[in-house]
Design a protein around this motif. Structure first.
Motif, short mmCIF file in Angstrom:
data_model
loop_
_atom_site.label_atom_id
_atom_site.label_comp_id
_atom_site.label_asym_id
_atom_site.label_seq_id
_atom_site.Cartn_x
_atom_site.Cartn_y
_atom_site.Cartn_z
N ILE A 476 0.85 -1.21 0.00
CA ILE A 476 0.00 0.00 0.00
C ILE A 476 0.88 1.26 0.00
O ILE A 476 0.61 2.24 -0.69
N ILE A 477 1.98 1.20 0.75
CA ILE A 477 2.89 2.35 0.79
C ILE A 477 3.51 2.57 -0.61
O ILE A 477 3.55 3.70 -1.11
N SER A 478 3.93 1.48 -1.26
CA SER A 478 4.51 1.61 -2.62
C SER A 478 3.46 2.14 -3.60
O SER A 478 3.77 2.93 -4.49
N PHE A 479 2.25 1.67 -3.44
CA PHE A 479 1.14 2.12 -4.29
C PHE A 479 0.97 3.65 -4.19
O PHE A 479 0.80 4.35 -5.18
N CYS A 480 1.05 4.15 -2.95
CA CYS A 480 0.93 5.60 -2.74
C CYS A 480 2.09 6.36 -3.39
O CYS A 480 1.90 7.43 -3.95
N ARG A 481 3.28 5.80 -3.26
CA ARG A 481 4.46 6.40 -3.88
C ARG A 481 4.26 6.61 -5.39
O ARG A 481 4.66 7.61 -5.95
N GLU A 482 3.63 5.60 -6.01
CA GLU A 482 3.44 5.66 -7.46
C GLU A 482 2.36 6.64 -7.88
O GLU A 482 2.40 7.20 -8.96
N HIS A 483 1.35 6.80 -7.03
CA HIS A 483 0.17 7.55 -7.46
C HIS A 483 0.09 8.98 -6.91
O HIS A 483 -0.88 9.69 -7.19
N MET A 484 1.06 9.38 -6.09
CA MET A 484 1.06 10.74 -5.54
C MET A 484 2.51 11.21 -5.47
O MET A 484 3.42 10.42 -5.66
#
Ligand code: 3UK
Length: 515
Positions: A476-484
């Motif tokens: 989830i943390i990596s997902f946030c890195r990619e999308h914001m």
């Protein structure tokens, strides 16, 4: 200094051009791409001013600047002011959707963009009803004129437009907890007022200083601290186009250009302190003073920096609405952990719900008045009425004062947080996390890390078929890195069965914060 001390027709281009009489051949700015004297800088400002006029830009019109900290940023900024147009300083970390909003809100017809940022504009270009011309700081591209070709052949002299000192010079956008960013308008007078009130009178900038900031120029902390204030006393500046997060690149700039004043955020100081053998690898001996703003500087970081480098950090609170710092520590008068005392020229109060002053030691709402404060937000009637109340500005900050008159930050009255000195809105982070396929709902709050610096923490409710594992938290943390923008990612993810809510379904973030 009072606004009335300025001539009625005052253009902030004076902050650059007053240097031509006595120090035209002095180095004004230093950077890895090129360095310029005040004379060279002014000549190129005039060429860009003429190019803007040739493109049909009229006084009072908005000119967008979405660029990294390069000499061209400085040149385009002053050129816009010189012809009486309004500079729109655009944050380079935003998403295409935010650029879409900003460009439509201010109706800029011309946008000047750094080459690496152009792709974020291309994806929204078709949706722009007002944008006509894009100038790229780099090689020409399909649909975008190259800077060199654009200014080619334009003369190096240009008359200054006689703006009224209260005409608008700049527009900067700042994030809110909900809704779109707020455009904050400042007049020509505000730029010189803050330079004198804080840069000269509190910080004590001198002609032989050389400033270096990790706060970027699109942020008024950077425009003021690393451009207007030093130029107002004939000091030089160092520009760094790279990322403030790569500490060794930052330190290399200090080695190379030997600045005397360093501006950074508390997170930046903490990151620098984490470099092993800092002083063996980097020479900080040129620095005489450091400045911190954007978020509260924890006392432990102040002490560690002092022990490691021998240097004092001046913490001060500023806001885009004020243009710059209005409560500040002062060289020789520093209380680590405090924001300092009101800057002379501003009147500051801490009040309760009835507008009565609270007693020393009690927490209340911070309000202030002073001549550099904006009059309103652009196209935001309701938010303007709430923030700009008569002569007073509501900052949204909670503060208390000790018996010696030092002010201490005690959080915000909304849910917004400053991460690394820049705004992060919990609702934006939440909407990103919710778009992850394993997530039902979530809430984001501010949490202090081991350096007492605020970072986002996410409480996440998972869909039934997804087990709560550390791997999923990382995903989830990596997902946030990619999308914001990466700085907005949560640093902790805690899985919960449900979120605390009010009867009307509003998330009670204060419960998650443990209040
Ligand atoms: C917070 C601080 C505690 C505070 C800014 C210097 O940060 C600047 O402007 P913004 O509009 O944000 C304003 C808000 O940020 N804040 C800023 N500095 C401190 N909190 N201690 C501090 N030292 O919540 C304030 O209301 O992004 C800072 C100069 C110019 C600026 N625009």
């Amino acid at each position: 200094m009072k606004a009335a001390d300025l001539p009625l027709h005052y253009n902030a281009i004076e902050i650059l051009e007053h240097n031509l009489a006595t120090r035209s051949s002095k180095g004004a700015l230093f950077s890895d791409s090129r360095s310029l004297t005040f004379q060279q800088l002014s000549a190129e400002v005039n060429r860009v001013a003429n190019a803007l006029k040739a493109a049909g830009v009229r006084p009072g019109e908005y000119v967008g600047l979405l660029a990294h900290d390069t000499p061209e940023w400085v040149i385009c900024f002053f050129a816009t002011l010189k012809i009486g147009a309004i500079h729109v300083g655009i944050n380079t970390l935003l998403t295409p959707e935010e650029y879409d909003y900003i460009l439509n809100d201010c109706r800029a017809r011309i946008l000047i963009v750094s080459e690496p940022l152009l792709e974020k504009i291309e994806v929204i270009r078709e949706r722009q009803s007002f944008l006509e011309e894009v100038i790229v700081l780099g090689d020409p591209q399909p649909g975008a004129l190259g800077y060199k070709q654009w200014i080619d052949g334009h003369p190096t002299t240009c008359a200054t437009y006689p703006t009224h000192r209260e005409d608008i010079a700049t527009l900067n956008y700042s994030s809110g907890s909900t809704g779109q960013p707020k455009g904050i308008l400042h007049a020509h007078k505000d730029l010189i007022l803050t330079a004198v009130l804080w840069g000269q009178n509190v910080l004590g900038l001198q002609e032989d200083d050389c400033t270096f900031a990790l706060a970027k120029l699109f942020f008024t902390f950077g425009t003021g601290g690393n451009l207007l204030m030093p130029f107002s006393v004939g000091a030089s500046i160092v520009l760094f186009a790279g990322s403030p997060r790569i500490a060794k690149d930052v330190m290399r700039q200090i080695n190379r250009y030997r600045p005397t004043i360093f501006y950074n955020s508390p997170t930046g100081y903490a990151m620098t302190l984490a470099i092993p053998d800092l002083l063996e690898r980097y020479d900080l001996s040129s620095l005489r003073l450091c400045v911190s703003a954007g978020e509260a500087l924890p006392a432990p970081i102040w002490h560690q920096w002092k022990e490691t480098t021998g240097l004092d950090i001046i913490d001060g609170i500023g806001a885009t609405e004020v243009y710059h710092i209005f409560i500040s520590n002062q060289p020789g008068h520093i209380k680590p952990g405090a924001s300092g005392k009101p800057v002379p020229g501003y009147e500051v109060r801490i009040i309760d719900e009835n507008w009565d002053d609270v007693q020393p030691g009690e927490i209340g709402n911070l309000i202030l008045k002073g001549e550099s404060i904006a009059l309103s937000y652009l196209h935001q009637y309701d938010r303007s009425k709430r923030a700009f109340v008569g002569e007073w500005l509501f900052t949204g900050d909670k503060y208390w004062m000790d018996k010696e008159g030092y002010f201490y930050h005690a959080g915000r009255s909304d849910d917004m947080m400053k991460v690394g000195g820049i705004w992060a809105s919990p609702t934006e982070i939440e909407s990103t996390i919710i778009s992850h396929p394993a997530v039902v709902e979530c809430a984001v709050v501010a949490k202090s890390d081991q350096s007492e610096l605020v970072k986002p923490k996410a409480f996440v409710v998972l869909k039934d078929n997804h087990p709560a594992t550390p791997e999923l938290a990382q995903e989830i943390i990596s997902f946030c890195r990619e999308h914001m923008a990466a700085y907005k990612r949560p640093r902790w993810v805690e899985f919960v069965d449900h979120l605390p809510k009010t009867a009307t379904g509003k998330i009670q973030r204060f419960k998650l914060r443990g209040e």
